[in-house]
Design a protein around this motif. Structure first.
Motif, PDB file in Angstrom:
ATOM      1  N   CYS A 106       8.199  -1.034   6.897  1.00  0.00           N
ATOM      2  CA  CYS A 106       7.395  -1.396   5.719  1.00  0.00           C
ATOM      3  C   CYS A 106       6.861  -0.159   5.001  1.00  0.00           C
ATOM      4  O   CYS A 106       6.804  -0.122   3.768  1.00  0.00           O
ATOM      5  CB  CYS A 106       6.230  -2.304   6.130  1.00  0.00           C
ATOM      6  N   VAL A 107       6.478   0.857   5.765  1.00  0.00           N
ATOM      7  CA  VAL A 107       5.969   2.082   5.147  1.00  0.00           C
ATOM      8  C   VAL A 107       7.079   2.782   4.373  1.00  0.00           C
ATOM      9  O   VAL A 107       6.910   3.176   3.203  1.00  0.00           O
ATOM     10  CB  VAL A 107       5.364   3.017   6.212  1.00  0.00           C
ATOM     11  N   LEU A 108       8.253   2.945   4.996  1.00  0.00           N
ATOM     12  CA  LEU A 108       9.356   3.655   4.350  1.00  0.00           C
ATOM     13  C   LEU A 108       9.829   2.923   3.094  1.00  0.00           C
ATOM     14  O   LEU A 108       9.956   3.509   2.015  1.00  0.00           O
ATOM     15  CB  LEU A 108      10.511   3.832   5.333  1.00  0.00           C
ATOM     16  N   SER A 109      10.092   1.629   3.237  1.00  0.00           N
ATOM     17  CA  SER A 109      10.609   0.882   2.099  1.00  0.00           C
ATOM     18  C   SER A 109       9.527   0.581   1.071  1.00  0.00           C
ATOM     19  O   SER A 109       9.818   0.436  -0.117  1.00  0.00           O
ATOM     20  CB  SER A 109      11.271  -0.416   2.580  1.00  0.00           C
ATOM     21  N   GLY A 110       8.275   0.485   1.521  1.00  0.00           N
ATOM     22  CA  GLY A 110       7.189   0.322   0.567  1.00  0.00           C
ATOM     23  C   GLY A 110       7.069   1.534  -0.334  1.00  0.00           C
ATOM     24  O   GLY A 110       6.896   1.419  -1.551  1.00  0.00           O
ATOM     25  N   ALA A 111       7.169   2.724   0.247  1.00  0.00           N
ATOM     26  CA  ALA A 111       7.161   3.941  -0.565  1.00  0.00           C
ATOM     27  C   ALA A 111       8.358   3.959  -1.513  1.00  0.00           C
ATOM     28  O   ALA A 111       8.246   4.392  -2.665  1.00  0.00           O
ATOM     29  CB  ALA A 111       7.188   5.171   0.341  1.00  0.00           C
ATOM     30  N   ALA A 112       9.504   3.469  -1.044  1.00  0.00           N
ATOM     31  CA  ALA A 112      10.700   3.456  -1.885  1.00  0.00           C
ATOM     32  C   ALA A 112      10.535   2.528  -3.077  1.00  0.00           C
ATOM     33  O   ALA A 112      10.955   2.859  -4.196  1.00  0.00           O
ATOM     34  CB  ALA A 112      11.914   3.034  -1.063  1.00  0.00           C
ATOM     35  N   GLN A 113       9.924   1.356  -2.882  1.00  0.00           N
ATOM     36  CA  GLN A 113       9.805   0.436  -4.009  1.00  0.00           C
ATOM     37  C   GLN A 113       8.851   0.972  -5.068  1.00  0.00           C
ATOM     38  O   GLN A 113       9.051   0.766  -6.268  1.00  0.00           O
ATOM     39  CB  GLN A 113       9.410  -0.972  -3.544  1.00  0.00           C
ATOM     40  N   GLY A 114       7.812   1.710  -4.640  1.00  0.00           N
ATOM     41  CA  GLY A 114       6.949   2.361  -5.617  1.00  0.00           C
ATOM     42  C   GLY A 114       7.667   3.482  -6.334  1.00  0.00           C
ATOM     43  O   GLY A 114       7.534   3.661  -7.551  1.00  0.00           O
ATOM     44  N   GLU A 139      19.395  14.555 -11.606  1.00  0.00           N
ATOM     45  CA  GLU A 139      18.607  13.319 -11.590  1.00  0.00           C
ATOM     46  C   GLU A 139      19.112  12.283 -10.595  1.00  0.00           C
ATOM     47  O   GLU A 139      18.360  11.398 -10.190  1.00  0.00           O
ATOM     48  CB  GLU A 139      18.596  12.713 -12.999  1.00  0.00           C
ATOM     49  N   TRP A 140      20.392  12.338 -10.211  1.00  0.00           N
ATOM     50  CA  TRP A 140      20.909  11.296  -9.331  1.00  0.00           C
ATOM     51  C   TRP A 140      20.372  11.426  -7.914  1.00  0.00           C
ATOM     52  O   TRP A 140      20.326  10.429  -7.175  1.00  0.00           O
ATOM     53  CB  TRP A 140      22.446  11.315  -9.321  1.00  0.00           C
ATOM     54  N   VAL A 141      19.943  12.630  -7.521  1.00  0.00           N
ATOM     55  CA  VAL A 141      19.446  12.819  -6.151  1.00  0.00           C
ATOM     56  C   VAL A 141      18.186  11.986  -5.888  1.00  0.00           C
ATOM     57  O   VAL A 141      18.112  11.285  -4.862  1.00  0.00           O
ATOM     58  CB  VAL A 141      19.196  14.313  -5.868  1.00  0.00           C
ATOM     59  N   PRO A 142      17.152  12.007  -6.754  1.00  0.00           N
ATOM     60  CA  PRO A 142      15.988  11.144  -6.501  1.00  0.00           C
ATOM     61  C   PRO A 142      16.343   9.657  -6.452  1.00  0.00           C
ATOM     62  O   PRO A 142      15.763   8.912  -5.660  1.00  0.00           O
ATOM     63  CB  PRO A 142      15.058  11.452  -7.681  1.00  0.00           C
ATOM     64  N   VAL A 143      17.306   9.239  -7.287  1.00  0.00           N
ATOM     65  CA  VAL A 143      17.728   7.832  -7.247  1.00  0.00           C
ATOM     66  C   VAL A 143      18.340   7.508  -5.885  1.00  0.00           C
ATOM     67  O   VAL A 143      18.033   6.469  -5.277  1.00  0.00           O
ATOM     68  CB  VAL A 143      18.747   7.542  -8.374  1.00  0.00           C
ATOM     69  N   ALA A 144      19.193   8.383  -5.399  1.00  0.00           N
ATOM     70  CA  ALA A 144      19.826   8.153  -4.102  1.00  0.00           C
ATOM     71  C   ALA A 144      18.804   8.165  -2.972  1.00  0.00           C
ATOM     72  O   ALA A 144      18.889   7.358  -2.028  1.00  0.00           O
ATOM     73  CB  ALA A 144      20.899   9.222  -3.860  1.00  0.00           C
ATOM     74  N   VAL A 145      17.824   9.062  -3.038  1.00  0.00           N
ATOM     75  CA  VAL A 145      16.779   9.117  -2.007  1.00  0.00           C
ATOM     76  C   VAL A 145      15.976   7.826  -1.989  1.00  0.00           C
ATOM     77  O   VAL A 145      15.671   7.269  -0.924  1.00  0.00           O
ATOM     78  CB  VAL A 145      15.859  10.336  -2.250  1.00  0.00           C
ATOM     79  N   VAL A 146      15.615   7.327  -3.171  1.00  0.00           N
ATOM     80  CA  VAL A 146      14.855   6.078  -3.250  1.00  0.00           C
ATOM     81  C   VAL A 146      15.657   4.924  -2.644  1.00  0.00           C
ATOM     82  O   VAL A 146      15.130   4.131  -1.852  1.00  0.00           O
ATOM     83  CB  VAL A 146      14.480   5.777  -4.718  1.00  0.00           C
ATOM     84  N   ALA A 147      16.933   4.810  -3.018  1.00  0.00           N
ATOM     85  CA  ALA A 147      17.757   3.725  -2.486  1.00  0.00           C
ATOM     86  C   ALA A 147      17.915   3.840  -0.972  1.00  0.00           C
ATOM     87  O   ALA A 147      17.852   2.834  -0.240  1.00  0.00           O
ATOM     88  CB  ALA A 147      19.125   3.730  -3.167  1.00  0.00           C
ATOM     89  N   ILE A 162       0.827  -1.210   0.000  1.00  0.00           N
ATOM     90  CA  ILE A 162       0.000   0.000   0.000  1.00  0.00           C
ATOM     91  C   ILE A 162       0.862   1.262   0.000  1.00  0.00           C
ATOM     92  O   ILE A 162       0.567   2.245  -0.678  1.00  0.00           O
ATOM     93  CB  ILE A 162      -0.949  -0.009   1.215  1.00  0.00           C
ATOM     94  N   ALA A 163       1.968   1.218   0.754  1.00  0.00           N
ATOM     95  CA  ALA A 163       2.836   2.403   0.855  1.00  0.00           C
ATOM     96  C   ALA A 163       3.458   2.770  -0.477  1.00  0.00           C
ATOM     97  O   ALA A 163       3.889   3.914  -0.671  1.00  0.00           O
ATOM     98  CB  ALA A 163       3.926   2.157   1.894  1.00  0.00           C
ATOM     99  N   ALA A 164       3.510   1.825  -1.406  1.00  0.00           N
ATOM    100  CA  ALA A 164       4.104   2.102  -2.713  1.00  0.00           C
ATOM    101  C   ALA A 164       3.374   3.217  -3.447  1.00  0.00           C
ATOM    102  O   ALA A 164       3.969   3.928  -4.262  1.00  0.00           O
ATOM    103  CB  ALA A 164       4.112   0.838  -3.568  1.00  0.00           C
ATOM    104  N   ILE A 165       2.086   3.382  -3.164  1.00  0.00           N
ATOM    105  CA  ILE A 165       1.311   4.421  -3.846  1.00  0.00           C
ATOM    106  C   ILE A 165       1.877   5.796  -3.514  1.00  0.00           C
ATOM    107  O   ILE A 165       2.025   6.654  -4.389  1.00  0.00           O
ATOM    108  CB  ILE A 165      -0.170   4.322  -3.443  1.00  0.00           C
ATOM    109  N   GLY A 166       2.217   6.016  -2.250  1.00  0.00           N
ATOM    110  CA  GLY A 166       2.797   7.293  -1.849  1.00  0.00           C
ATOM    111  C   GLY A 166       4.119   7.566  -2.538  1.00  0.00           C
ATOM    112  O   GLY A 166       4.377   8.682  -3.006  1.00  0.00           O
ATOM    113  N   GLY A 167       4.975   6.546  -2.648  1.00  0.00           N
ATOM    114  CA  GLY A 167       6.249   6.731  -3.319  1.00  0.00           C
ATOM    115  C   GLY A 167       6.089   6.989  -4.803  1.00  0.00           C
ATOM    116  O   GLY A 167       6.783   7.831  -5.378  1.00  0.00           O
ATOM    117  N   ALA A 168       5.160   6.276  -5.427  1.00  0.00           N
ATOM    118  CA  ALA A 168       4.945   6.446  -6.865  1.00  0.00           C
ATOM    119  C   ALA A 168       4.465   7.849  -7.197  1.00  0.00           C
ATOM    120  O   ALA A 168       4.853   8.427  -8.218  1.00  0.00           O
ATOM    121  CB  ALA A 168       3.941   5.410  -7.365  1.00  0.00           C
ATOM    122  N   LEU A 169       3.616   8.420  -6.334  1.00  0.00           N
ATOM    123  CA  LEU A 169       3.105   9.765  -6.579  1.00  0.00           C
ATOM    124  C   LEU A 169       4.060  10.853  -6.091  1.00  0.00           C
ATOM    125  O   LEU A 169       4.021  11.975  -6.575  1.00  0.00           O
ATOM    126  CB  LEU A 169       1.747   9.928  -5.894  1.00  0.00           C
ATOM    127  N   GLY A 170       4.915  10.510  -5.123  1.00  0.00           N
ATOM    128  CA  GLY A 170       5.827  11.503  -4.571  1.00  0.00           C
ATOM    129  C   GLY A 170       7.096  11.700  -5.367  1.00  0.00           C
ATOM    130  O   GLY A 170       7.632  12.818  -5.435  1.00  0.00           O
TER     131      GLY A 170
END
Length: 416
Positions: free
Chosen positions: A311-319, A282-290, A263-271
Motif C-alpha cells: 500500500c505504501v509503494l503503490s500509494g506513492a505511485a498513484q500520487g 521524461e519517460w523514465v519518471p513515467v516508467a518508475v511510477v508504473a 496517505i502515501a500518495a503525498i510522498g509520491g506527489a512531492l517526490g
C-alpha cells in the motif's frame, strides 16, 4: 514624495506565492466534499431511505462528471477566463454542498451533480494556470497540488464523523461549504493581484483548432491517465473489502489499512517533481511510477500479509502518477489554448474510463468469487499506464537543458 505602490520586484515575488497558496486551498476542496459522504454513508442511507448501492451514487457520480463535463468546463474557462471561471465554480460548489444536505435523495443527487460540475472546472483549470503563470515551477507546484488533493480527502474524512456525531450528517456535510467560501475569497484576491492577470486571463491562443488533437502525445497521455485513474478509483473502492476478505480484518481495521494507500500518495506527489528534475528524459519518471504501482496487485496476490508495504509503494505511485501526467501536459502543450484543450481531453477521457473502475472490479469479483481476477484487471490497467505513458514521453530533449513543448507566453519575441 512617497508612493503607495510596491516596487515591481516585490509585487512579482508576492503574487506567485499567493497564487500557489490559492491553488493549494482550491485543491483541498476538489476531493473533500465528494469523499465526505463515505464517512457518513450509513446515516445518509438510513435517513434518506435508500440502499447502499443507491447512496453510492453520491460518490460515484462526481467522477463520471469529471469525464462527461470536462469539455463544457473547457468552454466555460474559455468564455470567462481562468480566474473568473474558477471563482464562479467555487460559488457553484458551495451551493451544491448546501443543496446536497437540504432535502431528500433527489435533492441530494442534484447537489451532487453541481459539486461534480464545479470540481471538474477546477480539475481542468489548475494545470492551465500553472502552465501560464508558474511555468518554471510547474513540477513542484503540481506535486504540491496533488498532495493537497489527498490531504483534503483526509481532513474531510477525519472531521466529518465527529461533526456528524455532534450534530447530524446534514450539518456535517453542509459545514464544508464554509471552507469553500473562504477559498473563494483567497482565490479572488490571488487572481486579482497577480501581475498580468488582467492581460492574460483569457486562454485564447494561436493553436490551430484542427491540429492539437491529432498529436500522438495528446492521445498517449489520455490513455495513460485512463490507466492511472481506473486503477486508483478501482482500488480505492474495493481495497477495504479486499483486506477484510483476504486478511480477516474488521471493517474498522480494513478502512484504516486502506487509508495507508491514500496517505502515501503525498510522498509520491512531492517526490516525482524531484525525479523529473533529476532525469534527463521524461519517460523514465513515467516508467518508475508504473513500476511502483505494480506491488499492490502483485503483492496482494502473492504475499497479502505484507499489505502495508504494498500500500505504501503503490500509494506513492498513484500520487506520483497524477503529478507526472499533469506535468507532461503542461510541458508538451505549445501554447495556452492547447494546454487547456489537452488538459480537458486527458482528464475527460481518463475520468470517463475511471468511473467504470469500481464497477468492473466488482463485476470481476462477483463473477469469480475471489480477488485474483480483479487484481489482474488492475495490473492490466497499470500496463496501459506504462505503455501509453512511456510512448507519450519518448524522445524528449534533455530536461536539464530545456523543456520541450513548454507553454509559451505571448511577447515581442514569441507572439504565440
Amino acid at each position: 514624495m512617497s508612493t503607495t505602490h510596491a516596487p515591481p520586484g516585490r509585487a512579482a515575488a508576492v503574487a506567485p506565492a499567493l497564487l500557489v497558496g490559492a491553488i493549494l486551498l482550491l485543491a483541498l476542496n476538489l476531493r473533500g466534499p465528494i469523499v465526505a459522504v463515505s464517512a457518513v454513508t450509513e446515516q445518509v442511507r438510513a435517513d434518506l431511505g435508500v440502499d447502499a448501492a443507491t447512496v453510492g451514487l453520491l460518490t460515484s457520480l462526481p467522477v463520471l462528471c469529471f469525464g462527461l463535463a470536462t469539455p463544457l468546463a473547457s468552454v466555460w474557462l474559455d468564455r470567462l477566463g481562468l480566474g473568473r471561471g474558477v471563482l464562479v465554480a467555487l460559488a457553484v460548489l458551495a451551493a451544491g454542498v448546501l443543496l446536497r444536505s437540504a432535502g431528500g435523495f433527489g435533492v441530494a443527487l442534484a447537489g451532487t451533480l453541481l459539486i461534480g460540475a464545479a470540481v471538474t472546472v477546477g480539475n481542468v483549470a489548475v494545470p492551465v494556470i500553472v502552465g501560464r503563470d508558474l511555468p518554471e515551477r510547474a513540477g513542484p507546484v503540481l506535486g504540491m497540488y496533488t498532495a493537497a488533493l489527498n490531504v483534503g480527502s483526509m481532513i474531510t474524512l477525519s472531521a466529518t464523523v465527529p461533526l456528524a456525531g455532534a450534530t447530524d450528517w446534514r450539518l456535517a456535510l453542509a459545514a464544508w461549504s464554509g471552507f469553500v467560501l473562504v477559498t473563494g475569497v483567497v482565490w479572488w484576491w490571488a487572481t486579482r493581484t497577480l501581475p498580468g492577470t488582467a492581460r492574460t486571463d483569457g486562454t485564447h491562443g494561436p493553436s490551430p483548432a484542427g491540429t492539437w488533437w491529432r498529436r500522438p502525445v495528446t492521445w498517449g497521455l489520455t490513455i495513460a491517465f485512463a490507466g492511472q485513474a481506473f486503477s486508483y478509483y478501482g482500488v480505492t473502492a474495493w481495497l477495504p473489502t479486499l483486506l477484510a476478505d483476504r486478511l480477516g480484518m474488521t471493517a474498522v481495521a480494513a478502512g484504516a489499512g486502506a487509508s495507508v494507500f491514500q496517505i502515501a500518495a503525498i510522498g509520491g506527489a512531492l517526490g516525482v517533481p524531484l525525479l523529473l528534475r533529476w532525469c534527463r528524459t521524461e519517460w523514465v519518471p513515467v516508467a518508475v511510477v508504473a513500476a511502483a504501482w505494480t506491488p499492490l496487485p502483485l503483492g496482494l496476490l502473492l504475499a497479502p500479509e505484507w499489505w502495508a508495504v504494498w500500500c505504501v509503494l503503490s500509494g506513492a505511485a498513484q500520487g506520483g502518477g497524477l503529478t507526472v501526467i499533469f506535468t507532461l501536459v503542461v510541458r508538451r502543450a505549445r501554447d495556452l489554448t492547447e494546454n487547456r484543450r489537452m488538459s480537458a481531453l486527458v482528464q475527460g477521457g481518463g475520468y470517463a474510463v475511471a468511473s467504470a473502475g469500481p464497477f468492473v472490479l466488482g463485476a470481476a469479483y462477483g463473477a469469480t468469487g475471489g480477488w485474483t481476477a480483479p487484481l489482474l484487471v488492475v495490473l492490466g490497467a497499470i500496463g496501459v499506464l506504462l505503455v501509453a505513458g512511456v510512448a507519450a514521453a519518448w524522445g524528449a530533449r534533455d530536461l536539464r537543458g530545456g523543456q520541450r513543448g513548454a507553454v509559451r507566453r505571448p511577447g515581442p519575441g514569441n507572439p504565440g
